[in-house]
Design an enzyme around this catalytic site. Structure first.
Site, short mmCIF file in Angstrom:
data_model
loop_
_atom_site.label_atom_id
_atom_site.label_comp_id
_atom_site.label_asym_id
_atom_site.label_seq_id
_atom_site.Cartn_x
_atom_site.Cartn_y
_atom_site.Cartn_z
CB CYS A 137 -2.96 7.17 1.63
SG CYS A 137 -2.60 8.22 3.39
CG ASP A 192 4.93 10.22 1.12
OD1 ASP A 192 4.74 10.96 2.28
OD2 ASP A 192 4.23 9.37 0.64
CG HIS A 224 1.01 11.32 1.14
ND1 HIS A 224 1.54 9.89 1.49
CD2 HIS A 224 -0.10 11.41 2.06
CE1 HIS A 224 0.49 9.14 1.81
NE2 HIS A 224 -0.30 9.97 2.34
#
Length: 257
Positions: A137, A192, A224
């Protein structure tokens, strides 16, 4: 000891220019120094599932440091988290985390990175340089920036479901490419919104132009956060693929003991 056989985990503290970062260290319990891996957390931060990820990596022959990069806001967890994180049902979690994330601008983040690298260099359980970095992330952005800020100390970087790696911002992470000497791997989630096909293309073109050894893959159907088992985005198949890719990269670059 941890829940992983042959692995020892411990809480440690890392002095930085701005205070002390709490962190988790996982290592093989064999009395031997092992190649070092800096694991950059996702936005939800240092917590038991992330420690278990470090434990599994340590079981493969690495000494793994997971710092709380939000330490300026308190020890981990800096916000209260449920056992299972579903941002769609708990939007207040990101509302609390967003200003904390935004406060970690590139300059202090890279000062911290230097402290983490120095700590690993002095750690008796680690072969301190060069190291590998795994980022998840927002941690993928930190990983790429660290490779550009400390090229002589980083041999490999793997970023998974990273958002905002290549934007039109003047300080976009992809702009460090010309300084990177490490081998890079990126596992993008195709679902994402924070890393669109256009951004993936920009990152790829930039790395090619800079002559950076790299490989980027798009994980079909992955959201994501697909590596994070305590979240609603978790995808077991994509997680297994990420583990294999990470170990492949680290094995080539660091040669685990």
């Amino acid at each position: 000891m941890t829940g992983v056989r042959g692995v020892r985990g411990a809480s440690v503290e890392i002095p930085t220019a701005d205070g002390v970062a709490d962190a988790y260290l996982a290592r093989p319990d064999d009395g031997v120094a092992h190649p070092a891996v800096l694991l950059y957390m996702d936005a939800f931060g240092l917590r038991p599932p992330l420690e278990k990820m470090a434990d599994r990596l340590a079981a493969a022959g690495y000494t793994v440091l997971v710092p709380n990069v939000f330490y300026r806001h308190g020890r981990a967890p800096v916000t209260e988290l449920p056992e299972f994180i579903d941002p769609a049902r708990r939007p207040e979690i990101f509302q609390q985390l967003r200003p904390i994330m935004d406060s970690l601008t590139p300059e202090p983040a890279m000062r911290d990175a230097g402290a983490y690298l120095d700590w690993l260099a002095a750690c008796p359980h680690a072969i301190g340089a060069p190291i590998g970095i795994a980022g998840y992330c927002m941690g993928a952005r930190l990983a790429l920036r660290t490779a550009g800020a400390y090229p002589e100390r980083v041999a490999a970087v793997a970023g998974f479901h990273g958002g905002g790696l290549a934007t039109d911002a003047p300080d976009s992470p992809h702009l460090v490419a010309e300084r990177v000497t490490a081998e890079l791997y990126f596992g993008h989630a195709d679902q994402d919104p924070g890393m669109t096909a256009e951004q993936i293309g920009l990152l790829e073109r930039t790395l090619v132009a800079a002559g950076v050894r790299h490989r980027g893959e798009v994980y079909a159907g992955a959201l994501h956060g697909y590596t994070q088992v305590d979240t609603s985005s978790y995808d077991a198949r994509a997680d297994a693929r990420h583990r294999a890719a990470l170990l492949d990269l680290l094995g080539r670059a660091l040669r685990p003991v």
